[in-house]
Write a protein that holds these residues in place. Structure first.
Motif, PDB file in Angstrom:
ATOM      1  N   LEU A 196       0.825  -1.213   0.000  1.00 47.45           N
ATOM      2  CA  LEU A 196       0.000   0.000   0.000  1.00 47.45           C
ATOM      3  C   LEU A 196       0.858   1.261   0.000  1.00 47.45           C
ATOM      4  N   ARG A 197       1.990   1.253   0.700  1.00 47.26           N
ATOM      5  CA  ARG A 197       2.886   2.421   0.664  1.00 47.26           C
ATOM      6  C   ARG A 197       3.339   2.706  -0.766  1.00 47.26           C
ATOM      7  N   GLU A 198       3.680   1.641  -1.496  1.00 43.64           N
ATOM      8  CA  GLU A 198       4.121   1.805  -2.886  1.00 43.64           C
ATOM      9  C   GLU A 198       2.949   2.207  -3.786  1.00 43.64           C
ATOM     10  N   ALA A 199       1.808   1.541  -3.648  1.00 44.56           N
ATOM     11  CA  ALA A 199       0.658   1.807  -4.508  1.00 44.56           C
ATOM     12  C   ALA A 199       0.090   3.209  -4.291  1.00 44.56           C
ATOM     13  N   LEU A 200       0.060   3.655  -3.041  1.00 41.01           N
ATOM     14  CA  LEU A 200      -0.521   4.959  -2.715  1.00 41.01           C
ATOM     15  C   LEU A 200       0.514   6.068  -2.689  1.00 41.01           C
ATOM     16  N   GLU A 243       1.077  10.639   6.657  1.00 35.44           N
ATOM     17  CA  GLU A 243       0.458   9.601   5.834  1.00 35.44           C
ATOM     18  C   GLU A 243       0.924   8.259   6.385  1.00 35.44           C
ATOM     19  N   GLU A 244      -0.006   7.505   6.910  1.00 34.75           N
ATOM     20  CA  GLU A 244       0.377   6.219   7.484  1.00 34.75           C
ATOM     21  C   GLU A 244      -0.662   5.164   7.169  1.00 34.75           C
ATOM     22  N   ILE A 245      -0.245   3.922   7.294  1.00 32.52           N
ATOM     23  CA  ILE A 245      -1.106   2.786   6.999  1.00 32.52           C
ATOM     24  C   ILE A 245      -1.178   1.897   8.228  1.00 32.52           C
ATOM     25  N   LYS A 246      -2.400   1.570   8.622  1.00 28.42           N
ATOM     26  CA  LYS A 246      -2.619   0.721   9.790  1.00 28.42           C
ATOM     27  C   LYS A 246      -3.427  -0.489   9.361  1.00 28.42           C
ATOM     28  N   ILE A 247      -2.941  -1.670   9.694  1.00 27.37           N
ATOM     29  CA  ILE A 247      -3.665  -2.902   9.383  1.00 27.37           C
ATOM     30  C   ILE A 247      -4.701  -3.109  10.487  1.00 27.37           C
ATOM     31  N   SER A 253      -0.907 -17.368  -1.223  1.00 27.43           N
ATOM     32  CA  SER A 253      -0.158 -18.055  -0.158  1.00 27.43           C
ATOM     33  C   SER A 253       1.332 -17.706  -0.154  1.00 27.43           C
ATOM     34  N   GLU A 254       1.827 -17.128  -1.272  1.00 24.79           N
ATOM     35  CA  GLU A 254       3.230 -16.683  -1.342  1.00 24.79           C
ATOM     36  C   GLU A 254       3.367 -15.192  -1.014  1.00 24.79           C
ATOM     37  N   LEU A 255       2.274 -14.588  -0.537  1.00 22.04           N
ATOM     38  CA  LEU A 255       2.200 -13.173  -0.164  1.00 22.04           C
ATOM     39  C   LEU A 255       2.366 -12.221  -1.343  1.00 22.04           C
ATOM     40  N   GLU A 256       1.979 -12.690  -2.525  1.00 22.62           N
ATOM     41  CA  GLU A 256       1.925 -11.809  -3.689  1.00 22.62           C
ATOM     42  C   GLU A 256       0.518 -11.225  -3.750  1.00 22.62           C
ATOM     43  N   VAL A 257       0.425  -9.905  -3.913  1.00 24.85           N
ATOM     44  CA  VAL A 257      -0.877  -9.246  -3.978  1.00 24.85           C
ATOM     45  C   VAL A 257      -1.499  -9.529  -5.339  1.00 24.85           C
ATOM     46  N   TYR A 258      -2.740 -10.030  -5.325  1.00 24.83           N
ATOM     47  CA  TYR A 258      -3.425 -10.266  -6.590  1.00 24.83           C
ATOM     48  C   TYR A 258      -4.681  -9.418  -6.737  1.00 24.83           C
ATOM     49  N   SER A 259      -5.038  -8.672  -5.696  1.00 22.60           N
ATOM     50  CA  SER A 259      -6.216  -7.821  -5.775  1.00 22.60           C
ATOM     51  C   SER A 259      -6.195  -6.822  -4.625  1.00 22.60           C
ATOM     52  N   TYR A 260      -6.614  -5.598  -4.932  1.00 28.50           N
ATOM     53  CA  TYR A 260      -6.848  -4.636  -3.859  1.00 28.50           C
ATOM     54  C   TYR A 260      -7.849  -3.609  -4.344  1.00 28.50           C
ATOM     55  N   LYS A 261      -8.599  -3.054  -3.398  1.00 23.41           N
ATOM     56  CA  LYS A 261      -9.547  -2.011  -3.755  1.00 23.41           C
ATOM     57  C   LYS A 261      -9.842  -1.144  -2.545  1.00 23.41           C
ATOM     58  N   GLN A 262     -10.248   0.082  -2.850  1.00 18.14           N
ATOM     59  CA  GLN A 262     -10.681   0.991  -1.798  1.00 18.14           C
ATOM     60  C   GLN A 262     -12.158   0.714  -1.534  1.00 18.14           C
ATOM     61  N   VAL A 263     -12.539   0.697  -0.262  1.00 16.17           N
ATOM     62  CA  VAL A 263     -13.931   0.505   0.131  1.00 16.17           C
ATOM     63  C   VAL A 263     -14.344   1.662   1.039  1.00 16.17           C
ATOM     64  N   LYS A 264     -15.648   1.892   1.128  1.00 16.20           N
ATOM     65  CA  LYS A 264     -16.135   2.980   1.985  1.00 16.20           C
ATOM     66  C   LYS A 264     -15.891   2.679   3.453  1.00 16.20           C
ATOM     67  N   GLU A 319      -6.381   0.687   7.047  1.00 10.77           N
ATOM     68  CA  GLU A 319      -6.837   2.070   7.129  1.00 10.77           C
ATOM     69  C   GLU A 319      -5.642   2.941   6.765  1.00 10.77           C
ATOM     70  N   ALA A 320      -5.821   3.798   5.779  1.00 12.47           N
ATOM     71  CA  ALA A 320      -4.730   4.670   5.348  1.00 12.47           C
ATOM     72  C   ALA A 320      -5.113   6.118   5.604  1.00 12.47           C
ATOM     73  N   SER A 321      -4.189   6.863   6.179  1.00 17.32           N
ATOM     74  CA  SER A 321      -4.353   8.308   6.318  1.00 17.32           C
ATOM     75  C   SER A 321      -3.662   8.927   5.114  1.00 17.32           C
ATOM     76  N   GLU A 322      -4.460   9.518   4.222  1.00 17.35           N
ATOM     77  CA  GLU A 322      -3.915  10.095   3.000  1.00 17.35           C
ATOM     78  C   GLU A 322      -4.146  11.596   2.985  1.00 17.35           C
ATOM     79  N   ARG A 323      -3.202  12.298   2.425  1.00 21.57           N
ATOM     80  CA  ARG A 323      -3.327  13.750   2.343  1.00 21.57           C
ATOM     81  C   ARG A 323      -4.408  14.111   1.339  1.00 21.57           C
ATOM     82  N   ASN A 324      -5.243  15.073   1.712  1.00 25.50           N
ATOM     83  CA  ASN A 324      -6.286  15.576   0.821  1.00 25.50           C
ATOM     84  C   ASN A 324      -5.630  16.554  -0.146  1.00 25.50           C
ATOM     85  N   VAL A 325      -5.573  16.175  -1.426  1.00 22.33           N
ATOM     86  CA  VAL A 325      -4.883  16.998  -2.418  1.00 22.33           C
ATOM     87  C   VAL A 325      -5.748  18.131  -2.963  1.00 22.33           C
ATOM     88  N   THR A 326      -7.022  18.171  -2.602  1.00 19.38           N
ATOM     89  CA  THR A 326      -7.889  19.241  -3.092  1.00 19.38           C
ATOM     90  C   THR A 326      -7.644  20.558  -2.356  1.00 19.38           C
TER      91      THR A 326
END
Length: 90
Positions: A14-18, A25-29, A69-80, A44-51
């Motif tokens: 998530l640090r790399e993707a975001l 800006e921090e990421i909490k599991i 099972s090898e810890l490779e990410v195959y899917s991610y999405k933002q949810v409300k 949960e990610a705290s992201e800077r509001n760029v607006t």
């Protein structure tokens, strides 16, 4: 694989993707579940509001990251909210 390894890999992804680079800006599991395919992590990610340039305003955003099972990410999405993901899967 340990839960700590899943947590670390999810945060790294998530640090790399975001592109989180700024102080504040921090990421909490907030949840990790074992599945037949591997793992599902909720974050949960705290992201800077760029607006509002020039202001250090951060928003909380939620993500669901799926790892195999090898810890490779195959899917991610933002949810409300994390509850939204649980409702979709039921």
């Amino acid at each position: 694989m340990s839960i700590n390894a899943v947590r670390d890999r999810t945060k790294q992804f998530l640090r790399e993707a975001l592109e989180t680079k700024e102080l504040g800006e921090e990421i909490k599991i907030i949840g990790i579940d074992k599945t037949e395919e591997g793992w599902v992590a909720q974050a949960e990610a705290s992201e800077r509001n760029v607006t509002l340039p020039g202001h250090a305003i951060f928003e909380k955003k939620y993500y669901v990251v799926k790892l195999d099972s090898e810890l490779e990410v195959y899917s991610y999405k933002q949810v409300k909210s994390i509850g939204e993901q649980e409702e979709e899967e039921e």
